[in-house]
Design an enzyme around this catalytic site. Structure first.
Site, mmCIF file in Angstrom:
data_model
loop_
_atom_site.group_PDB
_atom_site.id
_atom_site.type_symbol
_atom_site.label_atom_id
_atom_site.label_comp_id
_atom_site.label_asym_id
_atom_site.label_seq_id
_atom_site.Cartn_x
_atom_site.Cartn_y
_atom_site.Cartn_z
ATOM 1 N N TYR A 143 60.422 -44.298 8.326
ATOM 2 C CA TYR A 143 60.980 -45.482 7.449
ATOM 3 C C TYR A 143 62.401 -45.814 8.268
ATOM 4 O O TYR A 143 63.087 -46.931 7.687
ATOM 5 C CB TYR A 143 61.636 -44.711 6.115
ATOM 6 C CG TYR A 143 60.318 -44.590 5.220
ATOM 7 C CD1 TYR A 143 58.859 -44.979 5.564
ATOM 8 C CD2 TYR A 143 60.480 -43.845 3.993
ATOM 9 C CE1 TYR A 143 57.809 -44.754 4.589
ATOM 10 C CE2 TYR A 143 59.240 -43.635 3.249
ATOM 11 C CZ TYR A 143 58.036 -44.225 3.470
ATOM 12 O OH TYR A 143 57.034 -43.844 2.584
ATOM 13 N N LYS A 194 50.379 -33.996 10.703
ATOM 14 C CA LYS A 194 49.061 -34.750 10.951
ATOM 15 C C LYS A 194 49.093 -34.438 12.571
ATOM 16 O O LYS A 194 49.064 -35.445 13.264
ATOM 17 C CB LYS A 194 49.070 -36.190 10.838
ATOM 18 C CG LYS A 194 48.596 -36.757 9.548
ATOM 19 C CD LYS A 194 47.033 -36.321 8.907
ATOM 20 C CE LYS A 194 46.199 -37.245 9.442
ATOM 21 N NZ LYS A 194 44.841 -36.912 9.226
ATOM 22 N N ASP A 227 46.372 -34.976 4.923
ATOM 23 C CA ASP A 227 45.087 -35.538 4.141
ATOM 24 C C ASP A 227 44.521 -34.288 3.413
ATOM 25 O O ASP A 227 44.134 -34.454 1.943
ATOM 26 C CB ASP A 227 43.940 -36.192 4.908
ATOM 27 C CG ASP A 227 43.715 -35.563 6.176
ATOM 28 O OD1 ASP A 227 44.279 -34.524 6.477
ATOM 29 O OD2 ASP A 227 42.713 -35.553 6.911
ATOM 30 N N ASP A 251 56.657 -38.574 0.443
ATOM 31 C CA ASP A 251 56.824 -39.508 -0.355
ATOM 32 C C ASP A 251 55.654 -39.822 -1.273
ATOM 33 O O ASP A 251 55.606 -39.823 -2.390
ATOM 34 C CB ASP A 251 57.053 -41.332 0.224
ATOM 35 C CG ASP A 251 57.678 -42.088 -0.532
ATOM 36 O OD1 ASP A 251 57.508 -42.094 -1.667
ATOM 37 O OD2 ASP A 251 57.579 -43.150 0.057
ATOM 38 N N ASP A 255 54.706 -37.910 -5.019
ATOM 39 C CA ASP A 255 54.177 -38.585 -6.193
ATOM 40 C C ASP A 255 52.933 -38.282 -7.024
ATOM 41 O O ASP A 255 52.619 -38.215 -8.039
ATOM 42 C CB ASP A 255 54.047 -40.375 -6.024
ATOM 43 C CG ASP A 255 55.360 -40.817 -6.306
ATOM 44 O OD1 ASP A 255 56.150 -40.267 -6.367
ATOM 45 O OD2 ASP A 255 55.374 -42.138 -5.875
#
Ligand code: NAD
Length: 370
Positions: A143, A194, A227, A251, A255
């Protein structure tokens, strides 16, 4: 000598003011019944600050936030400011204050209250007793990485770029927060990356592993691909204790974890900065939900996420575990007694207003305070 705690309240927009009002009553209760003196100041942030001062995070507010022991924030944003340029949007005010305070660690608990286990999207037995904590790196990664932007390649083609970048120091400071929390909880930490396809993820994994081996030998550290973590969160969420991950994965995963617990109106969060020599760290506590323009001003908002955000402030900024436990218990009892605001009510129940939920929690705090 009793220490005075300096709190800055930033109610913000929409339901922010409504949920902050109930939280203020809880804070005042502690002053009256527990003798904890909070010096409370208030200011504007978000759309209301833009209306009043032409900026969503005015200088004067940032100065107060830097001087406070902790900041409580309601919510920002709403359709009124949809046409404002990005630099002056209410949400930018939130990013500005996080950056000014150097809040690099975002803590989001996902706790399933027994009385609400039916409200989860998963089967009750999968979420009953769930208590996990996601620690997300908040001011680095993709970001904020450079280069970033959209470039015109000609021939009607464009190229969009964001850059994922982390340094050892950025990984280390957030990993240490997560390890310390794991020590205080059940001693387990899952670091998520990852590393199979991203070199920045490989660096993340190696640095976290190094810190674990050197300084936290008693924490059981695992590594998991992001994942797989998303799948595990909906398959068997109770396998986790503390999860630490980067800004982007945090993020998304926080959620997803939020939805395991039922309602946005129940979810608190904390964002912490680095401690100075005296051990004091900047900190901001806010509900996960937004300004809920669809119900703003109607007295329907659930104040629990905001109240539980203050409970996190009691734990992490003020070290008042006893009072934090008392408010936590009051919230649990109120839910067990069947009190519900509209967002967590069954259709046949008549829901409580924001103030009535505040009343119920304060009454229960009186009962518990014998
Ligand atoms: P939202 O969280 O405001 O609302 C989503 C849904 O959940 C709505 O139906 C709302 O009524 C409900 N809801 C949220 N909090 C509730 C509560 N305490 N009690 C009862 N119901 C509740 O998300 P949104 O609608 O996507 O965004 C609205 C505005 O809030 C936007 O401007 C957005 O940018 C902003 N926003 C701000 C923050 C923040 O301040 N941290 C976070 C998310 C969104």
């Amino acid at each position: 000598m009793t220490k005075n705690f300096k709190l800055l309240l930033l109610a913000g927009d929409g339901i922010g003011a409504e949920v902050m009002r109930e939280t203020r009553r809880v804070i005042q209760w502690l002053g009256k019944h527990r003798g904890i003196v909070f010096e409370m100041d208030e200011d504007l942030i978000g759309g209301c600050a833009f209306d009043a001062h032409g900026h969503p995070a005015p200088h004067s507010m940032i100065t107060k936030a830097l001087a406070a022991d902790a900041v409580l924030l309601g919510a920002v944003g709403g359709p009124k400011w949809a046409e404002v340029d990005y630099a002056h949007r209410p949400e930018q005010g939130l990013l500005d204050v996080r950056k000014a305070l150097g809040l690099f660690a975002n803590l989001r608990p996902a706790i399933c209250f027994d009385a609400l286990k039916g409200a989860s999207s998963l089967k009750p037995e999968l979420v009953s007793g769930l208590d996990i904590l996601i620690v997300r790196e908040l001011i680095g990664g993709i970001y904020f990485g450079e280069p970033a932007g959209i470039e015109d390649l000609g021939n009607g083609q464009r190229r969009g770029v964001n850059t994922q970048v982390y340094t050892t120091a950025e990984i280390e400071r957030v990993a240490r927060v997560a390890f310390d929390l794991a020590v205080k909880r059940n001693g387990r930490l899952t670091s998520v990356d990852k590393a199979n396809v991203m070199v920045s993820g490989l660096l993340w994994r190696e640095e976290v592993q190094k810190i674990g081996e050197a300084d936290y030998p008693h924490v059981k550290l695992d590594h998991m691909y992001a994942d797989n973590c998303a799948m595990q969160l909906v398959r068997a969420p109770k396998q986790f204790d503390v999860i630490v991950t980067d800004n982007l994965f945090g993020d998304l995963l926080s959620d997803a974890a939020a939805m395991l617990t039922g309602s946005l109106g129940m979810l608190p969060s904390a964002s912490l900065g680095a401690a100075d020599e005296s051990g004091r760290a900047h900190a901001l506590y806010e509900p996960v939900h937004g300004s809920a323009p669809d119900i703003a001003g109607q007295g329907k908002a659930n104040p629990i996420a905001m109240i539980l955000s203050f409970v996190m402030a009691l734990r992490y900024s003020f070290d008042r575990q006893e009072e934090a436990d008392l408010i936590d218990k009051a919230v649990r009892n109120v839910l067990s007694q069947g009190h519900r605001t509209a967002d967590i009510a069954d259709t046949e129940e008549s829901p409580l207003s924001t103030t009535a939920m505040g009343d119920a929690i304060l009454n229960e705090m009186n009962v518990l305070n014998v």
